[in-house]
Design an enzyme around this catalytic site. Structure first.
Site, PDB file in Angstrom:
ATOM      1  N   HIS A  39      -3.706  18.927  -5.202  1.00 12.39           N
ATOM      2  CA  HIS A  39      -4.621  18.771  -4.068  1.00 12.39           C
ATOM      3  C   HIS A  39      -4.213  19.714  -2.931  1.00 12.39           C
ATOM      4  CE1 HIS A  39      -4.953  15.073  -6.399  1.00 12.39           C
ATOM      5  NE2 HIS A  39      -6.119  14.849  -5.824  1.00 12.39           N
ATOM      6  N   SER A  42      -5.978  19.051   0.687  1.00  9.86           N
ATOM      7  CA  SER A  42      -5.435  17.935   1.478  1.00  9.86           C
ATOM      8  C   SER A  42      -4.084  18.306   2.070  1.00  9.86           C
ATOM      9  CB  SER A  42      -5.301  16.686   0.600  1.00  9.86           C
ATOM     10  OG  SER A  42      -6.550  16.265   0.108  1.00  9.86           O
ATOM     11  N   HIS A  79      -1.529  12.162  -2.590  1.00 13.81           N
ATOM     12  CA  HIS A  79      -2.042  13.362  -3.252  1.00 13.81           C
ATOM     13  C   HIS A  79      -1.781  14.627  -2.438  1.00 13.81           C
ATOM     14  CE1 HIS A  79      -5.236  11.631  -0.729  1.00 13.81           C
ATOM     15  NE2 HIS A  79      -5.623  12.875  -0.509  1.00 13.81           N
ATOM     16  N   GLY A 138       0.323   6.913  -3.687  1.00 19.00           N
ATOM     17  CA  GLY A 138      -0.722   7.604  -4.427  1.00 19.00           C
ATOM     18  C   GLY A 138      -1.896   6.691  -4.681  1.00 19.00           C
ATOM     19  N   LEU A 140      -3.980   4.465  -2.963  1.00 15.12           N
ATOM     20  CA  LEU A 140      -4.100   4.603  -1.512  1.00 15.12           C
ATOM     21  C   LEU A 140      -4.060   3.274  -0.768  1.00 15.12           C
ATOM     22  CD1 LEU A 140      -6.770   7.444  -1.436  1.00 15.12           C
ATOM     23  CD2 LEU A 140      -4.314   7.624  -0.967  1.00 15.12           C
ATOM     24  N   LYS A 260      -9.750  20.277   6.251  1.00 14.11           N
ATOM     25  CA  LYS A 260      -9.332  20.236   4.854  1.00 14.11           C
ATOM     26  C   LYS A 260      -9.390  21.656   4.294  1.00 14.11           C
ATOM     27  CE  LYS A 260      -9.762  17.134   0.919  1.00 14.11           C
ATOM     28  NZ  LYS A 260     -10.411  15.897   0.430  1.00 14.11           N
ATOM     29  N   GLU A 397      -1.229 -10.745   1.157  1.00 18.95           N
ATOM     30  CA  GLU A 397      -0.215 -10.620   0.118  1.00 18.95           C
ATOM     31  C   GLU A 397       0.040  -9.181  -0.290  1.00 18.95           C
ATOM     32  OE1 GLU A 397      -2.101 -14.649  -0.055  1.00 18.95           O
ATOM     33  OE2 GLU A 397      -2.881 -12.597  -0.072  1.00 18.95           O
ATOM     34  N   PHE A 422      -2.190 -16.177  -5.991  1.00 15.42           N
ATOM     35  CA  PHE A 422      -2.475 -15.225  -4.921  1.00 15.42           C
ATOM     36  C   PHE A 422      -1.698 -13.926  -5.101  1.00 15.42           C
ATOM     37  CE2 PHE A 422      -3.085 -19.264  -2.179  1.00 15.42           C
ATOM     38  CZ  PHE A 422      -4.259 -19.552  -2.855  1.00 15.42           C
ATOM     39  N   GLN A 458      -6.842 -21.958  -7.602  1.00 18.18           N
ATOM     40  CA  GLN A 458      -5.451 -22.048  -7.155  1.00 18.18           C
ATOM     41  C   GLN A 458      -4.457 -21.909  -8.309  1.00 18.18           C
ATOM     42  OE1 GLN A 458      -5.288 -22.585  -3.536  1.00 18.18           O
ATOM     43  NE2 GLN A 458      -7.376 -22.037  -4.094  1.00 18.18           N
TER      44      GLN A 458
END
Length: 661
Positions: A39, A42, A79, A138, A140, A260, A397, A422, A458
């Site tokens: 990339h 970027s 990236h 990576g 994201l 970019k 979480e 969870f 749950q």
């Protein structure tokens, strides 16, 4: 906190930055062209920001990226990593999996980008020998959470190191970014600086207007952050923004408007995301970058400032394998569970909480995170004893697991707790942590179907299958798995399994259950990684199970005995298990085996079946939940509803025995 090593005025400090950014840009387009992937566009958008950070601002030693007080850089938009590789190679930064094998990275080495024999992975990956990074990124949205974990670690170490996170504007739409922004404000982590690279483009199209620089700035300020918007290619604006960050009394964010493909005209027309130039386009790219650097002949950017010396009062970290543990009874009493122990019944989650508290007493590097359910996971026992090392993550979480990865990278041993159900939403974060080889311990309570009346939303029903997949992969030592998975059946087992998790350097997962159950094991019973317990030995048939279902198995033994059927019962409390030794036990148990679980398939049953496939004298049947669970009034009712109650397991055994071999 001003940098005492910088003495020249800002105008002179930044004079060579444009030229250096262009030089690094050449390495970026070269390495991606040679790899045929990557990339570059970027990376180029970050050229000035990375140059300022790595050559002028961050206090670190490229030759010693393991330095305990060095500033840290987390590249959330992984990236864009070629620009980091370019700067690090230009600085001769050390690469290798340990200081003993460290070698300097040189500009010529960037041609090894994405080679499986090198250290320059396509996305940040410290475990493969690039220690400048602390965590794999990576996928994201996770880097700001990792930065929060590193910042918590700095606070615990009484270190003045600062943490910088580079975040893409497109990835800022990820919900975990919002979780991290909240968490950093909750815990007042002023040593974090978040830099949003607002180049306006995602992979397939332009970013949403919701991620425009102006909206990002407004959102950050609404979250309570101090935030500024700058031209991310203006050296003086960059220098001024980072100086403000050091003086800020709140978490500080920079929204940097960038281009970019900066410096390379070919990369600024059309969609070049993830597309390198062809080798025959490099000369034109070099000429374009030379043009950007022309006329910039003043002071070069210098070597980065040295890191601060380690604080004299850093708490020593003893080896978890060398501490003297109190007995099981003493541990339960220390955790306030003495009366429950006298009654002879404890939930595994309770025993875990008490053991975790004692772990904190013995090991100052043990830290605990919870997702607003500490009074259910019983991590609140630790929180009361060690409030400075307990971090409430609230109902977020994903952020919690990535924060744990950051704490692990700084040498702490984090336990991250929630309902097992969870934790299922963190599987992406768990995978990135495994790539980092993070030393994190994940504990999911209320596992299986025994939460009963709470209903299926749950209940964790696929967690064993998920984590079992990690147990099938060998770690870096080629002997231990990438993850150990524990399912304790009683309080004694939970006590020992928690200790085993501590003694292993690497990822572990343990599932605990809600119901209180009688003790099965004597306090001094031996538990070990890969082990299992044979609770009964009979020649007619073998039963294998784990966790709460071991208690069901004991009832099944009694039912079968009334019909003169004598069964072997195995508590397979750990995955992976010692397949060869297990097969010997199953052969003595008649060869015919039933594995039963109160969750979905793909977990313990699949592991035993694979072991048995190597020995034609053992046959394996599996029994897991036969229907989708719903709310029920108690454990017995839900087990029967899902087809895994004691009577149903016994009937399944009888049907097996009636079938011809």
């Amino acid at each position: 906190m001003q940098n005492s090593t910088v003495t020249t005025p800002v105008s002179q400090q930044t004079a060579g930055l444009q030229r250096k950014a262009a030089e690094l840009g050449k390495l970026v387009v070269r390495m991606t062209a040679m790899a045929g992937a990557g990339h570059p566009s970027s990376g180029l958008s970050l050229a000035h920001l990375v140059t300022w950070l790595m050559y002028r601002h961050m206090r670190y030693d490229p030759a010693n990226p393991w330095h305990p007080t060095a500033d840290r850089l987390v590249l959330s938009e992984g990236h864009a990593v070629p620009i980091i590789y370019a700067a690090y190679a230009d600085l001769g930064g050390a690469v290798g999996k340990s200081p003993d094998e460290a070698q300097p990275l040189r500009p010529a080495d960037v041609d090894t980008l994405r080679m499986h024999t090198g250290v320059l992975d396509g996305h940040p990956n410290p475990a493969e020998g690039f220690p400048f990074f602390d965590a794999a990124t990576g996928s994201l949205g996770q880097g700001l959470s990792v930065a929060a974990g590193l910042a918590l670690a700095a606070r615990l170490d009484r270190s003045k190191r600062r943490i910088y996170a580079l975040i893409g504007d497109g990835e800022s739409r990820e919900g975990q970014i919002a979780e991290a922004l909240d968490f950093i404000m909750d815990h007042k982590l002023r040593n974090v600086c978040a830099v949003f690279n607002a180049n306006g483009q995602g992979q397939a199209d332009f970013v949403s207007q919701q991620q425009s620089p102006q909206r990002l700035l407004a959102k950050l300020r609404a979250y309570g952050w101090q935030a500024v918007m700058i031209d991310g290619h203006d050296p003086q604006a960059i220098a001024a923004a980072f100086k403000k960050a050091e003086r800020a009394r709140r978490p500080f964010a920079i929204v940097a408007c960038t281009v970019k493909g900066w410096g390379v005209s070919d990369l600024q027309h059309g969609n070049w995301h993830g597309k390198p130039l062809k080798p025959d386009q490099l000369d034109a790219a070099y000429a374009s970058l030379d043009q950007m650097a022309a006329g910039d002949e003043r002071v070069e950017v210098g070597p980065p400032p040295a890191p601060l010396p380690p604080p004299a009062n850093m708490t020593p970290r003893p080896d978890p394998r060398s501490v003297n543990w109190p007995s099981f009874e003493e541990t339960m009493n220390s955790g306030g569970l003495g009366k429950d122990l006298e009654k002879g019944k404890l939930a595994t989650r309770q025993a875990y909480g008490a053991t975790l508290k004692v772990a904190g007493d013995l090991l100052p590097q043990v830290v605990v995170l919870d997702g607003d359910v500490s009074n259910s996971t019983f991590s609140n026992i630790f929180a009361k004893a060690h409030p400075e090392r307990f971090f409430e993550a609230k109902i977020a979480e994903q952020n919690m697991v990535s924060v744990a990865a950051g704490l692990s990278a700084a040498g702490f041993i984090p336990f991250a707790n929630s309902f097992a159900k969870f934790l299922a939403r963190t599987y992406d974060q768990v995978e990135l942590a495994s790539i980092s080889r993070a030393n994190i311990k994940l504990v999911g309570s209320h596992a299986g179907i025994t939460p009963a009346s709470d209903g299926p939303s749950q209940m964790a029903l696929s967690d064993v299958a998920y984590f079992r997949s990690y147990t099938a992969v060998r770690g870096d030592d080629r002997t231990s798995p990438l993850c150990w998975c524990y399912q304790p059946a009683d309080a004694v087992a939970a006590y020992h399994c928690t200790r085993l998790m501590l003694e292993h350097h690497g990822m572990c997962y343990m599932r605990t259950h809600r119901p209180s159950v009688p003790l099965i094991y004597a306090p001094d019973t031996r538990f070990e990684p890969g082990g299992f317990q044979v609770l009964a030995a009979g020649p007619d048939v073998s039963l294998v199970t784990a966790g709460y279902m071991v208690h069901v198995g004991r009832q099944v033994l009694e039912m079968l005995a009334k019909q003169n059927i004598h069964a072997t019962l195995v508590d397979a409390y750990c995955l992976p298990l010692d397949g060869e030794r297990l097969i010997e036990v199953l052969r003595k148990g008649g060869g015919r085996t039933l594995v039963f679980e109160d969750n979905y398939g793909g977990g313990l049953g699949a592991a035993v079946a694979e072991a048995a496939a190597r020995d034609c004298r053992v046959t394996v049947s599996t029994l897991c939940c036969q229907r989708f669970p719903r709310s029920a009034r108690g454990e017995a009712e839900i087990l029967d509803y899902c087809g895994v109650g004691p009577g149903q397991v016994a009937d399944h055994v009888l049907a097996m025995l009636r079938r011809p071999d």
